[in-house]
Design an enzyme around this catalytic site. Structure first.
Site, PDB file in Angstrom:
ATOM      1  N   CYS A  44      22.733   2.016 -17.053  1.00  0.00           N
ATOM      2  CA  CYS A  44      21.514   1.775 -16.276  1.00  0.00           C
ATOM      3  C   CYS A  44      21.161   2.973 -15.393  1.00  0.00           C
ATOM      4  O   CYS A  44      21.998   3.419 -14.601  1.00  0.00           O
ATOM      5  CB  CYS A  44      21.719   0.525 -15.413  1.00  0.00           C
ATOM      6  SG  CYS A  44      20.395   0.232 -14.235  1.00  0.00           S
ATOM      7  N   VAL A 112      21.875  -4.577 -11.683  1.00  0.00           N
ATOM      8  CA  VAL A 112      22.778  -3.564 -11.162  1.00  0.00           C
ATOM      9  C   VAL A 112      21.922  -2.373 -10.719  1.00  0.00           C
ATOM     10  O   VAL A 112      20.847  -2.154 -11.286  1.00  0.00           O
ATOM     11  CB  VAL A 112      23.804  -3.114 -12.231  1.00  0.00           C
ATOM     12  CG1 VAL A 112      24.806  -4.194 -12.517  1.00  0.00           C
ATOM     13  CG2 VAL A 112      23.127  -2.656 -13.524  1.00  0.00           C
ATOM     14  N   TYR A 175       9.300   3.567 -18.608  1.00  0.00           N
ATOM     15  CA  TYR A 175       9.271   2.123 -18.886  1.00  0.00           C
ATOM     16  C   TYR A 175       7.842   1.651 -19.125  1.00  0.00           C
ATOM     17  O   TYR A 175       7.599   0.748 -19.935  1.00  0.00           O
ATOM     18  CB  TYR A 175       9.901   1.351 -17.732  1.00  0.00           C
ATOM     19  CG  TYR A 175      11.405   1.446 -17.702  1.00  0.00           C
ATOM     20  CD1 TYR A 175      12.197   0.471 -18.303  1.00  0.00           C
ATOM     21  CD2 TYR A 175      12.050   2.517 -17.091  1.00  0.00           C
ATOM     22  CE1 TYR A 175      13.581   0.560 -18.290  1.00  0.00           C
ATOM     23  CE2 TYR A 175      13.426   2.620 -17.076  1.00  0.00           C
ATOM     24  CZ  TYR A 175      14.189   1.646 -17.674  1.00  0.00           C
ATOM     25  OH  TYR A 175      15.557   1.740 -17.666  1.00  0.00           O
TER      26      TYR A 175
END
Length: 331
Positions: A44, A112, A175
Site C-alpha cells: 500500500c 492501513v 487512482y
C-alpha cells in the site's frame, strides 16, 4: 446523456479516525515507547509512507511494526505473512479485529496504515497524513542519533503546499485514472495526471529534492507513487502516456531516493504487483500478475549528486535494516 453532463470523478473517502498520539496526550494517547504497533502493508502506498518514515527516524525500538500480506478480502487486511496467520504481538488474524475492539460497529473500510494500542488491542488512528507528521514532530525523544528533520519548521509552509497538490494530482491522480467509470472521466484524469508529472519534471530538473536541499516529508509522499508507476499504474491503471523511465528527470530522482537507505530497502515489488492485480478484480478480472517490468534499472547510477543537496542534512543515514524487516533484493 444530457448535454453538458460531466461524469463524476473518483473520490477517495478521507474521513479517517482523527485521534493523534502526542506528547501532551490531548486526544488521550501519550507518546510512550513500546505501547503502540504500526500495522502496515508493503503493498500500500499510503502505508509505505509510515514504513519509510519510521525507518528514517529510527523509531523501530519505540514503535513495533506488524505487516499484513499483499491481498485482502472485503472484510479486512490479514496477517497471512505471520506463522499461523496471527500477528505475534496483537494476537489477531485480521486488522478488522483491532478496529472492532475499539469501535464494535465500525462502518467504514479497514485501512492501513493503522496505529494500534497494544494493551487494549484497539485501533488508535488510521489518519495516514498525520501518522508520519506525528512521527516527525511528537516522537522526537525517540529519534535515532542523526535522524533527519523531515518536516522542519522553516520549510513547513512550502512542504504543505507541495504535498497538497502532489496528493491531489499525483498520489490520488493515478487512482482517478484507474477507477474512472467513463471514458470522459478517464481522459480528464489522464490529462490532469500527466500535466502534474510534467510540472514535477520541470521542478526537479534544477533541484535534487522537492523542498530545500535535503529529504523531507514531501519526497516520501511522492516516492511511494513513483515507485509503483511502471510496475502497476502504467498498465493496470492505464496511466500510459509514457513509463516513468521515459521521463528522465523523474526517473533519476526516483532512483536517487530508491538508492537512499530507508527508501528502496522498504520496497517489495512482488507484494506491490500482487496487491493491485489480484485485489482489483473489477479492473483485472483474471487476477493474473504480470512478470514485468525489468527492475534492474532502479540500481543504475542516477547522477543527481551533481545538483548538490545533502540527503540527511546535518544527520546521517539509518543503519542496516532490522532483522525480520528485510525485503527481497532486486533480481
Amino acid at each position: 446523456m444530457a448535454k453538458g453532463y460531466v461524469e463524476p470523478e473518483y473520490q477517495r473517502d478521507t474521513r479517517y479516525i482523527p485521534d493523534r498520539i502526542t506528547r501532551d496526550a490531548r486526544d488521550g494517547w501519550p507518546v510512550e515507547a513500546g505501547r503502540y504497533r504500526l500495522v502496515a502493508a508493503r503493498a500500500c502506498p499510503w502505508a509505505s509512507r509510515a514504513i519509510i518514515v519510521r525507518r528514517l527516524l529510527g523509531l523501530e525500538d519505540a514503535i513495533s511494526q506488524g505487516l499484513c500480506g499483499p491481498t485482502h478480502d472485503p472484510r479486512s487486511w490479514t496477517f497471512d505473512l505471520d506463522p499461523g496467520g496471527v500477528d505475534p504481538v496483537l494476537g489477531i488474524e485480521r486488522l478488522q479485529q483491532a478496529y472492532f475492539a475499539r469501535f464494535p460497529d465500525y462502518p467504514k473500510g479497514i485501512t492501513v496504515p493503522a496505529i494500534v494500542d497494544v494493551p487494549s488491542g484497539g485501533v488508535v488512528t488510521n489518519d495516514f497524513p498525520w501518522i508520519t507528521i506525528d512521527f516527525e514532530l511528537e516522537w522526537t525523544q525517540f529519534h535515532r542519533e542523526g535522524a533527519p528533520q523531515l518536516y522542519p519548521e522553516h520549510l513547513r509552509a512550502q512542504i504543505d503546499e507541495v504535498n497538497s497538490w502532489v496528493y491531489t494530482e499525483v498520489n490520488n491522480g493515478v487512482y482517478r485514472c484507474g477507477f474512472a467509470g467513463k471514458q470522459a472521466s478517464y481522459d480528464a484524469a489522464y490529462d490532469r495526471l500527466f500535466a502534474a508529472l510534467d510540472r514535477l519534471e520541470e521542478r526537479l530538473a534544477t533541484r535534487r529534492y522537492l523542498v530545500g536541499d535535503q529529504l523531507t516529508e514531501a519526497d516520501v509522499r511522492l516516492f511511494t507513487t513513483l515507485v509503483r508507476f511502471d510496475p502497476v499504474y502504467h498498465g493496470h491503471f492505464k496511466c500510459n502516456r509514457n513509463t516513468l523511465d521515459e521521463m528522465p528527470v523523474l526517473w533519476a530522482y526516483a532512483r536517487d531516493l530508491f538508492q537512499t537507505p530507508g527508501f528502496g530497502d522498504t520496497v517489495d515489488f512482488s507484494q506491490i504487483k500482487t496487491h493491485y492485480y489480484v485485489v482489483h478484480r473489477d479492473i483485472n478480472p483474471t487476477g493474473i500478475v504480470p512478470k514485468g517490468p525489468d527492475l534492474s534499472g532502479w540500481l543504475e547510477p542516477h547522477g543527481r549528486e551533481e545538483l548538490g543537496g545533502r540527503p540527511f542534512g546535518d544527520g546521517a543515514p539509518p543503519g542496516p535494516v532490522r532483522p525480520g524487516e528485510e525485503v527481497p533484493p532486486i533480481g
